[in-house]
Design a protein around this motif. Structure first.
Motif, PDB file in Angstrom:
ATOM      1  N   MET A   1       5.934 -13.397  24.541  1.00 31.22           N
ATOM      2  CA  MET A   1       5.611 -13.352  23.177  1.00 31.22           C
ATOM      3  C   MET A   1       4.994 -12.082  22.506  1.00 31.22           C
ATOM      4  O   MET A   1       4.159 -11.558  23.246  1.00 31.22           O
ATOM      5  CB  MET A   1       4.640 -14.735  22.402  1.00 31.22           C
ATOM      6  N   ILE A   2       5.612 -11.656  21.598  1.00 31.43           N
ATOM      7  CA  ILE A   2       5.350 -10.309  20.908  1.00 31.43           C
ATOM      8  C   ILE A   2       3.768 -10.204  20.777  1.00 31.43           C
ATOM      9  O   ILE A   2       3.204 -11.204  20.128  1.00 31.43           O
ATOM     10  CB  ILE A   2       6.277  -9.792  19.496  1.00 31.43           C
ATOM     11  N   ALA A   3       3.004  -9.037  21.180  1.00 28.44           N
ATOM     12  CA  ALA A   3       1.874  -8.910  20.818  1.00 28.44           C
ATOM     13  C   ALA A   3       1.580  -7.618  20.125  1.00 28.44           C
ATOM     14  O   ALA A   3       1.652  -6.327  20.749  1.00 28.44           O
ATOM     15  CB  ALA A   3       0.965  -8.802  22.209  1.00 28.44           C
ATOM     16  N   ALA A   4       0.838  -7.618  18.936  1.00 29.39           N
ATOM     17  CA  ALA A   4       0.788  -6.620  18.089  1.00 29.39           C
ATOM     18  C   ALA A   4      -0.851  -6.150  18.259  1.00 29.39           C
ATOM     19  O   ALA A   4      -1.728  -7.036  18.207  1.00 29.39           O
ATOM     20  CB  ALA A   4       1.150  -6.903  16.550  1.00 29.39           C
ATOM     21  N   VAL A   5      -0.962  -4.990  18.386  1.00 26.55           N
ATOM     22  CA  VAL A   5      -2.507  -4.462  18.785  1.00 26.55           C
ATOM     23  C   VAL A   5      -3.029  -3.602  17.695  1.00 26.55           C
ATOM     24  O   VAL A   5      -2.242  -2.620  17.489  1.00 26.55           O
ATOM     25  CB  VAL A   5      -2.493  -3.741  20.181  1.00 26.55           C
ATOM     26  N   THR A   6      -4.302  -3.747  17.211  1.00 28.68           N
ATOM     27  CA  THR A   6      -4.662  -2.948  16.348  1.00 28.68           C
ATOM     28  C   THR A   6      -5.997  -2.461  16.800  1.00 28.68           C
ATOM     29  O   THR A   6      -6.786  -3.515  17.520  1.00 28.68           O
ATOM     30  CB  THR A   6      -5.057  -3.631  14.961  1.00 28.68           C
ATOM     31  N   MET A   7      -6.250  -1.452  16.879  1.00 31.03           N
ATOM     32  CA  MET A   7      -7.701  -0.896  17.417  1.00 31.03           C
ATOM     33  C   MET A   7      -8.189   0.149  16.501  1.00 31.03           C
ATOM     34  O   MET A   7      -7.565   0.692  15.750  1.00 31.03           O
ATOM     35  CB  MET A   7      -6.970  -0.051  18.708  1.00 31.03           C
ATOM     36  N   ASP A   8      -9.609  -0.147  16.402  1.00 26.15           N
ATOM     37  CA  ASP A   8     -10.356   0.867  15.501  1.00 26.15           C
ATOM     38  C   ASP A   8     -11.594   1.545  16.265  1.00 26.15           C
ATOM     39  O   ASP A   8     -11.969   0.906  17.266  1.00 26.15           O
ATOM     40  CB  ASP A   8     -10.576   0.176  13.965  1.00 26.15           C
ATOM     41  N   LEU A   9     -12.052   2.554  15.803  1.00 24.48           N
ATOM     42  CA  LEU A   9     -13.295   3.129  16.221  1.00 24.48           C
ATOM     43  C   LEU A   9     -14.432   2.479  15.795  1.00 24.48           C
ATOM     44  O   LEU A   9     -15.006   2.467  14.524  1.00 24.48           O
ATOM     45  CB  LEU A   9     -13.267   4.734  15.783  1.00 24.48           C
ATOM     46  N   VAL A  10     -15.454   2.145  16.817  1.00 28.19           N
ATOM     47  CA  VAL A  10     -16.741   1.581  16.322  1.00 28.19           C
ATOM     48  C   VAL A  10     -17.508   2.872  15.797  1.00 28.19           C
ATOM     49  O   VAL A  10     -17.952   3.687  16.520  1.00 28.19           O
ATOM     50  CB  VAL A  10     -17.412   1.080  17.787  1.00 28.19           C
ATOM     51  N   GLY A  11     -18.261   2.370  14.844  1.00 27.55           N
ATOM     52  CA  GLY A  11     -19.013   3.342  14.070  1.00 27.55           C
ATOM     53  C   GLY A  11     -18.671   4.685  13.760  1.00 27.55           C
ATOM     54  O   GLY A  11     -19.125   5.682  13.984  1.00 27.55           O
ATOM     55  N   LEU A  43       1.139   2.781  21.169  1.00 24.15           N
ATOM     56  CA  LEU A  43      -0.149   2.771  20.133  1.00 24.15           C
ATOM     57  C   LEU A  43      -0.024   4.096  19.483  1.00 24.15           C
ATOM     58  O   LEU A  43       0.015   5.149  20.387  1.00 24.15           O
ATOM     59  CB  LEU A  43      -1.125   2.800  21.134  1.00 24.15           C
ATOM     60  N   HIS A  44      -0.226   4.202  18.337  1.00 30.05           N
ATOM     61  CA  HIS A  44      -0.389   5.535  17.724  1.00 30.05           C
ATOM     62  C   HIS A  44      -1.246   5.499  16.373  1.00 30.05           C
ATOM     63  O   HIS A  44      -1.400   4.238  15.892  1.00 30.05           O
ATOM     64  CB  HIS A  44       1.019   6.002  17.221  1.00 30.05           C
ATOM     65  N   PRO A  45      -1.983   6.464  15.948  1.00 26.82           N
ATOM     66  CA  PRO A  45      -2.840   6.247  14.967  1.00 26.82           C
ATOM     67  C   PRO A  45      -2.087   6.052  13.459  1.00 26.82           C
ATOM     68  O   PRO A  45      -1.131   6.614  13.617  1.00 26.82           O
ATOM     69  CB  PRO A  45      -3.374   7.802  14.938  1.00 26.82           C
ATOM     70  N   THR A  46      -2.714   5.408  12.787  1.00 29.64           N
ATOM     71  CA  THR A  46      -2.237   5.099  11.358  1.00 29.64           C
ATOM     72  C   THR A  46      -2.925   5.723  10.265  1.00 29.64           C
ATOM     73  O   THR A  46      -2.532   6.635   9.654  1.00 29.64           O
ATOM     74  CB  THR A  46      -1.833   3.450  11.301  1.00 29.64           C
ATOM     75  N   VAL A  47      -3.877   4.757   9.896  1.00 33.17           N
ATOM     76  CA  VAL A  47      -4.579   5.543   8.576  1.00 33.17           C
ATOM     77  C   VAL A  47      -5.963   5.303   8.953  1.00 33.17           C
ATOM     78  O   VAL A  47      -6.525   4.442   9.634  1.00 33.17           O
ATOM     79  CB  VAL A  47      -4.327   4.524   7.487  1.00 33.17           C
ATOM     80  N   GLY A  48      -6.834   6.190   8.655  1.00 32.94           N
ATOM     81  CA  GLY A  48      -8.411   6.285   8.879  1.00 32.94           C
ATOM     82  C   GLY A  48      -8.657   6.088  10.245  1.00 32.94           C
ATOM     83  O   GLY A  48      -8.143   7.039  11.084  1.00 32.94           O
ATOM     84  N   ASP A  49      -9.333   5.315  10.958  1.00 30.16           N
ATOM     85  CA  ASP A  49      -9.607   5.215  12.098  1.00 30.16           C
ATOM     86  C   ASP A  49      -8.820   4.150  13.116  1.00 30.16           C
ATOM     87  O   ASP A  49      -9.329   3.806  14.214  1.00 30.16           O
ATOM     88  CB  ASP A  49     -11.356   4.858  12.394  1.00 30.16           C
ATOM     89  N   GLU A  50      -7.823   3.873  12.430  1.00 30.39           N
ATOM     90  CA  GLU A  50      -7.088   2.843  13.168  1.00 30.39           C
ATOM     91  C   GLU A  50      -5.788   3.227  13.771  1.00 30.39           C
ATOM     92  O   GLU A  50      -5.293   4.170  13.676  1.00 30.39           O
ATOM     93  CB  GLU A  50      -6.614   1.470  12.056  1.00 30.39           C
ATOM     94  N   THR A  51      -5.528   2.387  14.854  1.00 28.71           N
ATOM     95  CA  THR A  51      -4.487   2.609  15.731  1.00 28.71           C
ATOM     96  C   THR A  51      -3.641   1.401  16.088  1.00 28.71           C
ATOM     97  O   THR A  51      -4.078   0.347  16.291  1.00 28.71           O
ATOM     98  CB  THR A  51      -4.717   3.239  17.390  1.00 28.71           C
ATOM     99  N   GLN A  52      -2.198   1.383  16.093  1.00 27.31           N
ATOM    100  CA  GLN A  52      -1.349   0.256  16.217  1.00 27.31           C
ATOM    101  C   GLN A  52      -0.445   0.532  17.194  1.00 27.31           C
ATOM    102  O   GLN A  52       0.184   1.579  17.268  1.00 27.31           O
ATOM    103  CB  GLN A  52      -0.832  -0.263  14.801  1.00 27.31           C
TER     104      GLN A  52
END
Length: 210
Positions: A1-11, A43-52
Motif C-alpha cells: 500500500m502506498i506510503a506517504a512520508v512527511t518529515m520535519d525538523l525538530v526545534g 523525499l524532497h524539501p517542500t515548504v519551511g522545514d518539511e520534506t515529503q
C-alpha cells in the motif's frame, strides 16, 4: 500500500544556522536515495522545514526513515509521519499541490509523534497512520516496533548511528573501524552497548524479509 512520508525538523526555530542544517538534510536525503529503498517520489524539501516523499510499500518507507535517522547528525533531529492511503496532486500555476488521504494520514501521524515527544515518550520520532480506505493493517504492532526502534536510535551517539548505518548497508566492522579511526573492538563494543544489532536486524527484515 502506498506510503506517504512527511518529515520535519525538530526545534527548527532554535537552530542557529538553518541553512547548514538544510545542507545536512539534503546530503542525507541524497545518500539514502542512492543506497536505500527506491521511492515513487523521492523525499524532497517542500515548504519551511518539511520534506515529503512517497514509497510503494510501508516496509520501504520504514527502512528509508531508519537510514535517515542514522545518517543525520546530532544537531539535525527530525521526526516522521507515514500515511497509508491514496495520494495525488492538484494542478496549480505554482506547481502541483500534494493531496489525498495518504497525505492527511501522514499529517495525523506526525502530529501524534509531536504529542508523544512532549509527553510520555520523548524518544519517539516516527508514527504510522492509515486513511479510512487502508484496511487490513496491524498498525498497533507497527507503531509498537517504531517506539522501541526510535528509543534505541535516539539514545545512540552520532558515531554509533554512523556505525549502525554502515552495518545496515553491509559494511564490515573492520571497514567501519578504519573509516572512524578506531579499533574493530571499539566498533563492536559501541554497537553492542547501544543495542544496534536489533536495529540492524530490523532493517534487514524490512528489506529482505525472514
Amino acid at each position: 500500500m502506498i506510503a506517504a512520508v512527511t518529515m520535519d525538523l525538530v526545534g527548527s526555530r532554535r537552530i542557529a544556522d538553518r541553512a547548514a542544517a538544510q545542507r545536512e538534510i539534503d546530503d542525507a536525503l541524497a545518500r539514502v536515495g542512492r543506497v536505500g529503498p527506491k521511492p515513487i517520489t523521492p523525499l524532497h524539501p517542500t515548504v519551511g522545514d518539511e520534506t515529503q516523499g512517497v514509497y510503494a510499500e510501508l516496509d520501504d518507507a520504514l527502512a528509508a526513515v531508519l537510514l535517515l535517522r542514522l545518517r543525520l547528525p546530532d544537531d539535525v533531529d527530525c521526526r516522521f509521519g507515514i500515511g497509508l492511503g491514496a495520494v495525488g496532486s492538484i494542478p496549480s500555476a505554482a506547481g502541483d499541490i500534494s493531496e489525498g488521504p495518504g497525505w492527511w494520514a501522514a499529517r495525523e501521524a506526525i502530529d501524534t509523534v509531536h504529542r508523544l515527544q512532549q509527553r510520555a515518550v520523548p524518544g519517539a520520532r516516527t508514527w504510522v497512520a492509515a486513511a479510512d480506505d487502508a484496511s487490513g493493517l496491524d498498525l498497533p504492532h507497527v507503531n509498537a516496533y517504531l517506539l522501541a526502534r526510535d528509543q534505541l536510535v535516539t539514545s545512540m551517539s552520532e558515531r554509533t548511528r554512523r556505525l549502525a548505518y554502515g552495518r545496515c548497508l553491509g559494511t564490515s566492522q573492520r571497514d567501519l573501524a578504519g573509516a572512524e579511526g578506531i579499533t574493530q573492538s571499539a566498533v563492536s563494543q559501541a554497537l553492542a552497548s547501544a543495542g544496534a544489532a536489533a536495529v540492524v536486524e530490523g532493517y534487514r527484515l524490512l528489506r529482505h524479509g525472514s
